[in-house]
Design a protein around this motif. Structure first.
Motif, PDB file in Angstrom:
ATOM      1  N   SER A 182      -0.552   7.031  -2.919  1.00 17.72           N
ATOM      2  CA  SER A 182      -1.943   7.482  -2.987  1.00 17.72           C
ATOM      3  C   SER A 182      -2.909   6.319  -2.763  1.00 17.72           C
ATOM      4  N   VAL A 183      -3.823   6.496  -1.819  1.00 17.30           N
ATOM      5  CA  VAL A 183      -4.867   5.488  -1.599  1.00 17.30           C
ATOM      6  C   VAL A 183      -5.818   5.469  -2.791  1.00 17.30           C
ATOM      7  N   ARG A 184      -6.090   6.644  -3.347  1.00 18.11           N
ATOM      8  CA  ARG A 184      -7.023   6.716  -4.481  1.00 18.11           C
ATOM      9  C   ARG A 184      -6.465   5.956  -5.691  1.00 18.11           C
ATOM     10  N   GLU A 193     -14.091   1.483  -4.828  1.00 11.76           N
ATOM     11  CA  GLU A 193     -14.568   2.822  -4.501  1.00 11.76           C
ATOM     12  C   GLU A 193     -13.748   3.391  -3.355  1.00 11.76           C
ATOM     13  N   PHE A 194     -13.496   4.684  -3.439  1.00 11.28           N
ATOM     14  CA  PHE A 194     -12.759   5.354  -2.377  1.00 11.28           C
ATOM     15  C   PHE A 194     -13.367   6.722  -2.104  1.00 11.28           C
ATOM     16  N   GLY A 195     -14.633   6.757  -1.769  1.00  8.89           N
ATOM     17  CA  GLY A 195     -15.293   7.983  -1.364  1.00  8.89           C
ATOM     18  C   GLY A 195     -15.215   9.079  -2.408  1.00  8.89           C
ATOM     19  N   PRO A 196     -15.802  10.235  -2.133  1.00  6.46           N
ATOM     20  CA  PRO A 196     -15.749  11.363  -3.068  1.00  6.46           C
ATOM     21  C   PRO A 196     -14.367  11.972  -3.104  1.00  6.46           C
ATOM     22  N   GLN A 197     -14.032  12.575  -4.236  1.00  7.81           N
ATOM     23  CA  GLN A 197     -12.754  13.272  -4.373  1.00  7.81           C
ATOM     24  C   GLN A 197     -12.703  14.419  -3.373  1.00  7.81           C
ATOM     25  N   SER A 246      -3.187   7.357   6.358  1.00 13.11           N
ATOM     26  CA  SER A 246      -3.883   8.597   6.706  1.00 13.11           C
ATOM     27  C   SER A 246      -5.124   8.696   5.830  1.00 13.11           C
ATOM     28  N   GLU A 247      -5.693   9.890   5.744  1.00 13.93           N
ATOM     29  CA  GLU A 247      -6.962  10.046   5.030  1.00 13.93           C
ATOM     30  C   GLU A 247      -6.855   9.703   3.559  1.00 13.93           C
ATOM     31  N   ASP A 248      -5.712  10.000   2.926  1.00 14.22           N
ATOM     32  CA  ASP A 248      -5.615   9.749   1.489  1.00 14.22           C
ATOM     33  C   ASP A 248      -4.265   9.214   1.034  1.00 14.22           C
ATOM     34  N   ILE A 249      -3.366   8.885   1.979  1.00 10.92           N
ATOM     35  CA  ILE A 249      -2.070   8.309   1.617  1.00 10.92           C
ATOM     36  C   ILE A 249      -1.746   7.152   2.549  1.00 10.92           C
TER      37      ILE A 249
END
Length: 241
Positions: A119-121, A130-134, A96-99
């Motif tokens: 967590s992808v981050r 890099e994983f985009g802005p928080q 998903s967007e962040d997991i």
């Protein structure tokens, strides 16, 4: 180059009556980490719920592997010969967007098993990618993170049953249960507003699209607090908000 990141994730299932694996074990190298980050970006860019692709790299086990020690290092058997593997099919990687998480179907059944979300981050940070802005927390999530206010909510009631508990679900909804667990309230963000609903059916509670009684829909910066206040009034709870 960073070493692969190894996970041992607890499992849950679509059916509470099925015997399911205890854990799923998998390892993510930098190449797969980049793929997961790319898929997470596609989910965000196209406003998707998730992407799902076949992936048979994870191992589903009935028992959690024992911690590695000197005895394990001296053992001649491979881990796959020691651990009790589970027969599965339709093994998939979900992002998903962040997991991200792994899922499967128990062979010869219709029971879907999912590993705990990761967590992808944190994965990106492990490899220095890099994983985009928080991402900014939703208003409901921001409400949950205000621990002092929620502690007051739980402890500062004056009449009616005390709430049994508040949890933040995977889809960033705030769920409040009454002490007798006959009523459940759900606060979630829908189309930019905070929606409060109540139900006595746990199945409906788990499904945000299922029918439930609408308490109210609130908008603006204080929408989450207004929705929580409405639930308090319905139950006769008093909280310092």
């Amino acid at each position: 180059m960073a070493d692969p990141k190894t996970y041992t994730a607890e499992c849950s299932a679509s059916s509470e009556y099925s015997t399911i694996p205890a854990v799923v074990v998998f390892s993510i190298d930098e190449a797969k980490a980049r793929e997961i980050i790319r898929l997470a970006g596609l989910v965000k860019e196209h406003d998707l719920l998730r992407v799902k692709k076949f992936d048979y790299d994870a191992v589903w086990l009935n028992t959690e592997p024992a911690p590695s020690d000197e005895d394990a290092e001296d053992c001649d058997e491979e881990p796959s010969e020691i651990d009790d593997d589970v027969c599965t099919e339709c093994d998939c990687l979900n992002v998903s967007e962040d997991i991200f998480w792994f899922s499967c179907i128990l062979k010869h059944t219709d029971t879907e098993v999912c590993g705990a979300h990761q967590s992808v981050r944190e994965l990106a940070e492990h490899f220095g990618l890099e994983f985009g802005p928080q991402s900014q927390p939703s208003r409901v999530e921001d409400l949950w993170q205000n621990q002092t206010m929620l502690a007051n909510f739980v402890n500062s009631y004056c009449c009616g049953p005390t709430p049994a508990g508040i949890v933040l679900t995977a889809d960033k909804a705030l769920v409040i249960a009454t002490e007798d667990r006959r009523l459940f309230y759900r606060l979630s963000e829908v189309n930019g507003d905070v929606c409060a609903t109540k139900t006595s059916d746990l199945i409906n509670l788990a499904d945000p699209e299922a029918e439930s009684d609408l308490v109210g829909t609130y908008s603006g910066d204080n929408a989450a607090i207004l929705a929580l206040s409405a639930v308090c009034r319905l139950q006769g709870w008093t909280a310092v908000l």
